[in-house]
Design a protein around this motif. Structure first.
Motif, PDB file in Angstrom:
ATOM      1  N   GLY A 136       0.820  -1.211   0.000  1.00  0.00           N
ATOM      2  CA  GLY A 136       0.000   0.000   0.000  1.00  0.00           C
ATOM      3  C   GLY A 136       0.850   1.255   0.000  1.00  0.00           C
ATOM      4  N   LYS A 137       2.156   1.077   0.158  1.00  0.00           N
ATOM      5  CA  LYS A 137       3.072   2.226   0.224  1.00  0.00           C
ATOM      6  C   LYS A 137       3.193   2.892  -1.150  1.00  0.00           C
ATOM      7  N   CYS A 138       3.301   4.214  -1.138  1.00  0.00           N
ATOM      8  CA  CYS A 138       3.405   4.964  -2.380  1.00  0.00           C
ATOM      9  C   CYS A 138       4.065   6.316  -2.102  1.00  0.00           C
ATOM     10  N   GLN A 139       4.770   6.834  -3.103  1.00  0.00           N
ATOM     11  CA  GLN A 139       5.408   8.147  -2.954  1.00  0.00           C
ATOM     12  C   GLN A 139       4.399   9.278  -3.107  1.00  0.00           C
ATOM     13  N   LEU A 140       3.224   8.962  -3.645  1.00  0.00           N
ATOM     14  CA  LEU A 140       2.259   9.991  -4.005  1.00  0.00           C
ATOM     15  C   LEU A 140       1.060   9.986  -3.056  1.00  0.00           C
ATOM     16  N   ASN A 141       0.252  11.000  -3.175  1.00  0.00           N
ATOM     17  CA  ASN A 141      -1.004  11.102  -2.425  1.00  0.00           C
ATOM     18  C   ASN A 141      -2.065  11.608  -3.395  1.00  0.00           C
ATOM     19  N   CYS A 142      -2.397  10.756  -4.369  1.00  0.00           N
ATOM     20  CA  CYS A 142      -3.257  11.178  -5.473  1.00  0.00           C
ATOM     21  C   CYS A 142      -4.662  11.516  -4.999  1.00  0.00           C
ATOM     22  N   ARG A 150      -8.175   4.103   1.280  1.00  0.00           N
ATOM     23  CA  ARG A 150      -8.916   3.674   2.468  1.00  0.00           C
ATOM     24  C   ARG A 150      -8.570   2.245   2.902  1.00  0.00           C
ATOM     25  N   TYR A 151      -7.588   1.643   2.228  1.00  0.00           N
ATOM     26  CA  TYR A 151      -7.123   0.312   2.615  1.00  0.00           C
ATOM     27  C   TYR A 151      -5.890   0.404   3.527  1.00  0.00           C
ATOM     28  N   LYS A 152      -5.241   1.550   3.532  1.00  0.00           N
ATOM     29  CA  LYS A 152      -3.970   1.685   4.252  1.00  0.00           C
ATOM     30  C   LYS A 152      -4.184   1.869   5.743  1.00  0.00           C
ATOM     31  N   THR A 153      -3.295   1.273   6.539  1.00  0.00           N
ATOM     32  CA  THR A 153      -3.325   1.470   7.987  1.00  0.00           C
ATOM     33  C   THR A 153      -2.001   1.009   8.591  1.00  0.00           C
ATOM     34  N   GLY A 156      -0.290  -1.696  -6.447  1.00  0.00           N
ATOM     35  CA  GLY A 156      -0.025  -1.101  -5.146  1.00  0.00           C
ATOM     36  C   GLY A 156      -1.144  -0.168  -4.746  1.00  0.00           C
ATOM     37  N   GLY A 157      -0.795   0.902  -4.019  1.00  0.00           N
ATOM     38  CA  GLY A 157       0.492   1.545  -3.839  1.00  0.00           C
ATOM     39  C   GLY A 157       1.371   1.538  -5.080  1.00  0.00           C
ATOM     40  N   GLU A 158       2.641   1.585  -4.796  1.00  0.00           N
ATOM     41  CA  GLU A 158       3.652   1.513  -5.849  1.00  0.00           C
ATOM     42  C   GLU A 158       4.463   0.242  -5.651  1.00  0.00           C
ATOM     43  N   PRO A 159       4.220  -0.795  -6.479  1.00  0.00           N
ATOM     44  CA  PRO A 159       4.868  -2.099  -6.269  1.00  0.00           C
ATOM     45  C   PRO A 159       6.385  -2.050  -6.333  1.00  0.00           C
ATOM     46  N   LEU A 160       6.960  -1.099  -7.072  1.00  0.00           N
ATOM     47  CA  LEU A 160       8.419  -1.040  -7.178  1.00  0.00           C
ATOM     48  C   LEU A 160       9.081  -0.539  -5.900  1.00  0.00           C
ATOM     49  N   LEU A 161       8.292  -0.148  -4.911  1.00  0.00           N
ATOM     50  CA  LEU A 161       8.861   0.218  -3.612  1.00  0.00           C
ATOM     51  C   LEU A 161       9.230  -1.017  -2.785  1.00  0.00           C
ATOM     52  N   ALA A 198     -14.140 -14.215 -12.893  1.00  0.00           N
ATOM     53  CA  ALA A 198     -12.879 -14.675 -13.462  1.00  0.00           C
ATOM     54  C   ALA A 198     -11.701 -14.015 -12.777  1.00  0.00           C
ATOM     55  N   GLN A 199     -11.941 -13.183 -11.785  1.00  0.00           N
ATOM     56  CA  GLN A 199     -10.878 -12.386 -11.171  1.00  0.00           C
ATOM     57  C   GLN A 199     -11.084 -12.251  -9.665  1.00  0.00           C
ATOM     58  N   PHE A 200      -9.971 -12.209  -8.937  1.00  0.00           N
ATOM     59  CA  PHE A 200     -10.028 -11.760  -7.547  1.00  0.00           C
ATOM     60  C   PHE A 200      -8.886 -10.783  -7.303  1.00  0.00           C
ATOM     61  N   TYR A 201      -9.037 -10.015  -6.252  1.00  0.00           N
ATOM     62  CA  TYR A 201      -8.046  -9.012  -5.841  1.00  0.00           C
ATOM     63  C   TYR A 201      -7.628  -9.332  -4.418  1.00  0.00           C
ATOM     64  N   MET A 202      -6.336  -9.204  -4.127  1.00  0.00           N
ATOM     65  CA  MET A 202      -5.879  -9.417  -2.762  1.00  0.00           C
ATOM     66  C   MET A 202      -5.100  -8.202  -2.293  1.00  0.00           C
ATOM     67  N   THR A 203      -5.473  -7.678  -1.127  1.00  0.00           N
ATOM     68  CA  THR A 203      -4.818  -6.490  -0.599  1.00  0.00           C
ATOM     69  C   THR A 203      -3.456  -6.841  -0.027  1.00  0.00           C
ATOM     70  N   ALA A 204      -2.694  -5.821   0.285  1.00  0.00           N
ATOM     71  CA  ALA A 204      -1.356  -6.002   0.854  1.00  0.00           C
ATOM     72  C   ALA A 204      -1.408  -6.709   2.198  1.00  0.00           C
ATOM     73  N   TYR A 205      -2.594  -6.753   2.823  1.00  0.00           N
ATOM     74  CA  TYR A 205      -2.754  -7.388   4.130  1.00  0.00           C
ATOM     75  C   TYR A 205      -3.389  -8.768   4.022  1.00  0.00           C
ATOM     76  N   GLY A 206      -3.641  -9.220   2.781  1.00  0.00           N
ATOM     77  CA  GLY A 206      -4.135 -10.582   2.585  1.00  0.00           C
ATOM     78  C   GLY A 206      -5.625 -10.732   2.410  1.00  0.00           C
ATOM     79  N   ASP A 207      -6.381  -9.621   2.329  1.00  0.00           N
ATOM     80  CA  ASP A 207      -7.828  -9.708   2.136  1.00  0.00           C
ATOM     81  C   ASP A 207      -8.134 -10.115   0.696  1.00  0.00           C
ATOM     82  N   VAL A 208      -9.039 -11.072   0.520  1.00  0.00           N
ATOM     83  CA  VAL A 208      -9.417 -11.559  -0.810  1.00  0.00           C
ATOM     84  C   VAL A 208     -10.753 -10.938  -1.194  1.00  0.00           C
ATOM     85  N   ASP A 209     -10.732 -10.083  -2.242  1.00  0.00           N
ATOM     86  CA  ASP A 209     -11.887  -9.312  -2.670  1.00  0.00           C
ATOM     87  C   ASP A 209     -12.250  -9.675  -4.113  1.00  0.00           C
ATOM     88  N   PRO A 210     -13.440  -9.287  -4.567  1.00  0.00           N
ATOM     89  CA  PRO A 210     -13.814  -9.577  -5.958  1.00  0.00           C
ATOM     90  C   PRO A 210     -12.952  -8.841  -6.988  1.00  0.00           C
TER      91      PRO A 210
END
Length: 476
Positions: free
Chosen positions: A150-156, A163-166, A196-201, A377-389
């Motif tokens: 979830g880390k990123c250099q920006l605050n877009c 709202r996923y970051k903590t 991400g965030g920014e995955p290259l971090l 056909a897709q799922f999303y997983m957050t940086a904390y392991g939550d499995v979402d649609p």
């Protein structure tokens, strides 16, 4: 003209027992039980296999004739079971033709878009086998989007992940991500997207990319482009990245920089994209469209930016109420007329030579396309392991630290919001949002547990984010 052949189904008399010879090929890998579905064929093939010196009978092989100059492909099913799939293969060829011209040639295969395997390839054969076994309505995911940080250099202004970051939750470790990638591939995923965030971090990002089994899946990355230095681009290529998608929010540099809140960001991002193209990596631009963008011609302007940079593809997402824009008013969404205009642009530019391939969410997620991929056909997983649609839907169906991904996926399949096919983006559906999204309290961490029994799981967001006074959300 080169020809490629892939084994979909074969029988080997050396394996199994005397009554049940072993099956092989992509169909078996996707879960086909030949003895249960076609017992007569299985028995006959077993007898034939014992009579052959190779002890093997190939029941179904797909042969691909590729003309790289004309960028065309012809698929021929061969073997005893060929007549059973000939109609489906013809349909597949017609669907490929509808996608327009291929945007690149990679490893001897034609790349029709950056989200699908090259045609032909072992990955493509596996994806086709899955279609044969499970039909047009998958019971297993083909794509997973993994928010590795979830880390990123920006605050877009419009960040969908804000709202996923903590600081109260710990991001998955390298070992946990490696296991998650393995689980995703075991589920049948052919398209792994790191975001991400920014995955290259993440310092281990190149190790995560390199861990993907290329015979089963390819791996792409979505990035803001600011860290696409010469060194990082070289390392991405060495690690085996399939494609790099870079976010550009507006064709006007000052507008992009304002949304991203970084002076000079547009120029740095375009510079990174050019390095990706120069390195011979499949490159794309990810952007979005609001009603104003469409009215002011900014979609066409962004396509011209993509053409000038030399990328292979540009994806134009609809503006969606998610992340910081979750309270977005319906009047700010694209109308049906807006979407029809986007589809016209999609089809127009994909007939023109010298332009990148254009994908619009308006077409691909609509009734003329494949419909909503989320939970289908897709799922999303957050940086904390939550499995979402999907990465736009702030609902979670489990956490990889509490259970396997497959359990959360199966829970998603029987939920009333996802058990039936949906031919439009659910997050743009006012009825879906009214029932499942609008009741989410404004002051909680996302994603919100979609079922009551998930709210007190040890590693779910509800364990740290739900205030005692918050009312239960009627999503189960």
């Amino acid at each position: 003209m080169p020809r490629y052949a892939y084994d979909l189904l074969s029988v080997n008399a050396r394996g199994g027992d005397s009554r049940s010879p072993a099956g092989g090929g992509a169909l078996v890998e996707q879960g086909l039980d030949l003895r249960a579905r076609h017992p007569v064929i299985a028995q006959a093939a077993g007898v034939l296999a014992k009579l052959k010196s190779s002890r093997t009978v190939k029941l179904l092989t797909l042969e691909f004739d590729v003309d790289e100059d004309r960028r065309t492909v012809h698929i021929t099913p061969v073997g005893i079971m060929a007549p059973m799939v000939r109609k489906r293969v013809s349909y597949l060829e017609s669907q490929l033709a509808k996608q327009g011209r291929p945007c690149a040639v990679m490893d001897g295969g034609l790349v029709y878009n950056l989200y699908q395997p090259p045609v032909p390839s072992r990955r493509f054969a596996n994806a086709l086998a899955r279609l044969v076994v499970h039909g047009r309505y998958p019971i297993k995911p083909t794509t997973c989007t993994l928010q590795v940080t979830g880390k990123c250099q920006l605050n877009c202004y419009h960040c969908s992940a804000a709202r996923y970051k903590t600081p109260l939750r710990e991001e998955l470790s390298t070992a946990e991500w490696l296991d998650a990638i393995r689980q995703a591939q075991d589920l049948g995923v052919t398209n792994i997207v790191l975001t991400g965030g920014e995955p290259l971090l993440r310092k281990d990002i190149f190790d995560l990319i390199a861990s993907v089994d290329r015979t089963r899946s390819h791996v792409s990355i979505f990035t803001n482009g600011l860290l696409l230095t010469d060194e990082n681009v070289a390392r991405l290529k060495e690690a085996g990245i399939y494609s790099v998608m870079v976010s550009l929010d507006d064709p006007r540099p000052e507008a992009h920089d304002g949304l991203r809140r970084i002076p000079g960001g547009f120029e740095k991002t375009v510079g990174g994209l050019k390095r990706v193209v120069a390195a011979g990596i499949l490159a794309g631009i990810s952007t979005y469209c609001s009603p104003e963008d469409l009215q002011m011609g900014r979609v066409e302007q962004m396509i011209e930016v993509a053409r000038g940079v030399g990328v292979h593809e540009i994806t134009v997402f609809d503006i969606i109420p998610t992340g910081k824009l979750l309270p977005l008013q319906e009047k700010q969404l694209l109308s049906e007329d807006d979407k029809r205009r986007l589809i016209e642009l999609d089809r127009h530019y994909n007939q023109l030579e010298g332009y990148p391939h254009v994908i619009t969410q308006a077409l691909i997620n609509g009734p003329e396309g494949s419909g909503c991929f989320a939970g289908h056909a897709q799922f999303y997983m957050t940086a904390y392991g939550d499995v979402d649609p999907c990465d736009f839907t702030p609902l979670t169906f489990g956490n990889v630290r509490d259970e396997p991904i497959a359990d959360a996926w199966e829970r998603m399949q029987v939920h009333p919001a996802y058990r039936d096919r949906c031919m439009h983006c659910r997050m743009q559906d006012s009825d879906f949002r009214r029932r499942y999204i609008d009741p989410i309290p404004e002051d909680v961490l996302l994603p919100w547990p979609a079922l009551k029994e998930l709210r007190n799981r040890p590693h779910g967001p509800g364990a740290v984010a739900v205030k005692p006074e918050a009312e239960a959300v009627p999503v189960s």
